[in-house]
Design a protein around this motif. Structure first.
Motif: not given
Length: 191
Positions: A118-125, A132-142, A186-189
């Motif tokens: 589905e996506r090569c990354t996973y979301a990590e808050p 002082d706000q949460l944001r999502m960063r997307y980390v390459s699973a591989a 791909l610029g996904a991470a």
């Protein structure tokens, strides 16, 4: 320098805990709507120690499994990493470890591959240090997999004998490193 880094990590974790308290209502709303991201964030919050409803490694595994079964690719990937490496990937120290008897390299790699369909990354808050706000960063699973095959992983039994948990494997390292490169290309991470 190291002391300052540790202090910054603890401060960020403390800010994150406060923000998670604020976000728990949002997570509960997502869960009540059947949004698997709510279950994923709930599992991750417990694994990270931001939510203190459970620190039991098997219950945390089950929480990720529930989110994965509901369709969360993030949960599939993180659960796969948990099975493979024994810990949920985290930017904070003090990870909760899955007992070795429950780790399974084959299951872990398959879950990661399934999530990556589905996506090569996973979301990590993460906590934004300036607002002082949460944001999502997307980390390459591989990116979490190939170093394990490059370096190998070992453990020590009760008698003090070292034994391999993950064997060094140049072919698998190369395969997962290539998947990591493609994900970044791909610029996904966002890491």
């Amino acid at each position: 320098m190291n002391v300052a880094n540790i202090s910054d990590q603890h401060a960020a974790k403390s800010r994150a805990a406060k923000l998670w308290d604020q976000q728990l209502a949002d997570i509960r709303r997502m869960q009540s709507r059947g949004d698997p991201m709510g279950d994923y964030l709930y599992a991750l919050g417990n694994a990270e120690g931001w939510l203190n409803e459970t620190a039991d490694p098997l219950k945390i595994r089950d929480l990720f499994n529930k989110a994965a079964q509901e369709g969360s690719s993030d949960a599939k990937i993180v659960l796969g990493i948990y099975y493979l490496l024994g810990a949920v990937p985290s930017i904070y120290p003090n990870s909760i470890w899955l007992p070795e008897a429950y780790r399974n390299q084959g299951v872990g790699l398959q879950l990661i591959r399934d999530g990556m369909k589905e996506r090569c990354t996973y979301a990590e808050p993460v906590v934004n240090a300036y607002s002082d706000q949460l944001r999502m960063r997307y980390v390459s699973a591989a990116s979490r997999v190939w170093p394990a095959f490059r370096d190998g992983r070992s453990s020590v039994d009760s008698a003090g004998h070292v034994y391999p948990v993950i064997e060094k494997n140049a072919r698998l390292e190369g395969e997962w490193r290539e998947l990591d490169k493609r994900c970044h290309a791909l610029g996904a991470a966002s890491e």
